[in-house]
Design an enzyme around this catalytic site. Structure first.
Site, PDB file in Angstrom:
ATOM      1  N   ASP A 117      46.340  37.953  36.311  1.00 12.07           N
ATOM      2  CA  ASP A 117      45.751  37.905  34.972  1.00 12.07           C
ATOM      3  C   ASP A 117      46.869  37.971  33.925  1.00 12.07           C
ATOM      4  OD1 ASP A 117      44.168  38.061  32.722  1.00 12.07           O
ATOM      5  OD2 ASP A 117      43.219  39.963  33.256  1.00 12.07           O
ATOM      6  N   GLY A 139      42.779  35.922  39.258  1.00 12.56           N
ATOM      7  CA  GLY A 139      43.032  36.010  37.832  1.00 12.56           C
ATOM      8  C   GLY A 139      42.116  36.970  37.091  1.00 12.56           C
ATOM      9  N   HIS A 140      41.793  36.617  35.836  1.00 12.79           N
ATOM     10  CA  HIS A 140      41.069  37.497  34.921  1.00 12.79           C
ATOM     11  C   HIS A 140      39.655  37.798  35.399  1.00 12.79           C
ATOM     12  CE1 HIS A 140      40.341  39.382  31.048  1.00 12.79           C
ATOM     13  NE2 HIS A 140      39.288  38.610  30.844  1.00 12.79           N
ATOM     14  N   PHE A 141      38.962  36.782  35.919  1.00 15.27           N
ATOM     15  CA  PHE A 141      37.586  36.957  36.385  1.00 15.27           C
ATOM     16  C   PHE A 141      37.593  37.078  37.909  1.00 15.27           C
ATOM     17  CE2 PHE A 141      36.587  35.152  32.170  1.00 15.27           C
ATOM     18  CZ  PHE A 141      35.679  36.107  31.742  1.00 15.27           C
ATOM     19  N   ASP A 156      37.222  43.670  30.658  1.00  8.80           N
ATOM     20  CA  ASP A 156      37.553  43.051  29.381  1.00  8.80           C
ATOM     21  C   ASP A 156      36.888  43.814  28.229  1.00  8.80           C
ATOM     22  OD1 ASP A 156      38.824  40.178  28.501  1.00  8.80           O
ATOM     23  OD2 ASP A 156      37.083  40.646  27.252  1.00  8.80           O
TER      24      ASP A 156
END
Length: 298
Positions: A246, A272-274, A109
């Site tokens: 994500d 997902g994102h994490f 990120d």
């Protein structure tokens, strides 16, 4: 406890860089190859809590909190220019302060533009890159997730600020952790993670700090061609361990690395994102294998 066991435990330290207190977590032998972990929004080095112990037997692992995040200093936005250029410059000085002359990067990120700016400035320091939902291509930007950010970048008004400020609330932060995580993995999600982040984001002055950074994100888009040229000219070893579901940085961003780095290793994980919240053991194994093949002891 043996000396080796002591080295592998996570140590929590603080150094002063350019007058600012920078908190960092460190583990591993002092003479081992270095891996610098750069976290994203809205978290801190806390996101690496399950990864660091899995790597510290073989690597010196260092994870700082960016200024304005975690346990590092949080000077008010009126006193510090919160831009990605400034955070990257501070990170470079942090590595100099710790005498880190050669290291691999783990970027996620916000950590991606910070780490890649560092690579542009000091390419001789970078031995390899691990990107975990850390983007460098327009293809990687999820259209719906980025729409309010693009609106803020184009025109910063109270209305566009209000729209992006939602991502710093408890509900907005929880969404970033839970969105795209299949049901079979949700039981692995630790709610402490989003409550930890939300508590830190609720501190006085955080709204202004985060709005300044989000408004500056367009400067990272402008550097994408330079990042990609760096990949082409350096052919830096790169491993992508990416959450397939994500919606912020979509899988096309991971696949795009192969355009400039044909030997890039791309792994899309069912999360997902994490991704570390559900797949830390798998990511650690991928990293250990990747680094063992691509870097040697200093």
């Amino acid at each position: 406890m043996t000396e080796t066991e002591t080295e592998q435990r996570i140590h929590h330290r603080t150094v002063t860089v350019e007058g600012h207190e920078i908190f960092y977590r460190e583990a591993g032998p002092a003479d081992a190859p270095v891996l610098l972990l750069l976290h994203g929004f809205p978290t801190s080095s806390y996101m690496f809590r399950d990864l660091i112990p899995r790597l510290a037997d073989r690597y010196r692992v260092i994870a700082p909190d960016h200024l304005g995040f975690g346990h590092s200093a949080t000077p008010p936005a009126k006193d510090f220019p919160y831009t990605f250029a400034e955070l990257a410059a501070l990170t470079a000085k942090f590595t100099t302060h710790l005498n880190l002359t050669r290291f691999a990067l783990y970027i996620q990120d916000y950590g991606a533009p910070i780490g890649l700016r560092l690579a542009l400035t000091h390419p001789e320091r970078i031995t390899a890159i691990i990107t975990q939902n850390g983007n460098a291509y327009t293809e990687g930007l999820g259209a719906e997730a980025w729409a309010p950010v693009r609106a803020l970048i184009a025109n910063r008004t109270p209305e566009t600020e209000a729209a992006v400020s939602e991502i710093s609330t408890l509900d907005g932060i929880k969404w970033q952790y839970t969105n795209g995580v299949p049901p079979e993995y949700t039981r692995l999600l630790n709610p402490d993670a989003w409550h930890h982040d939300a508590a830190l984001m609720a501190r006085e002055g955080q709204r202004e700090i985060q709005l300044d950074l989000i408004a500056d994100y367009g400067a990272n888009f402008e550097l994408y061609p330079a990042f990609q040229e760096y990949f082409r000219t350096s052919q830096i070893p790169l491993l992508a361990t990416w959450g397939r579901h994500d919606e912020v940085f979509i899988p096309a961003g991971a696949e795009a690395f192969r355009r400039d780095l044909p030997k890039a290793e791309i792994h899309l994980l069912p999360t997902g994102h994490f991704a570390l919240e559900t797949h830390a053991p798998e990511i650690a194994t991928l990293i250990r294998d990747f680094l063992a093949r691509n870097i040697t002891k200093p």
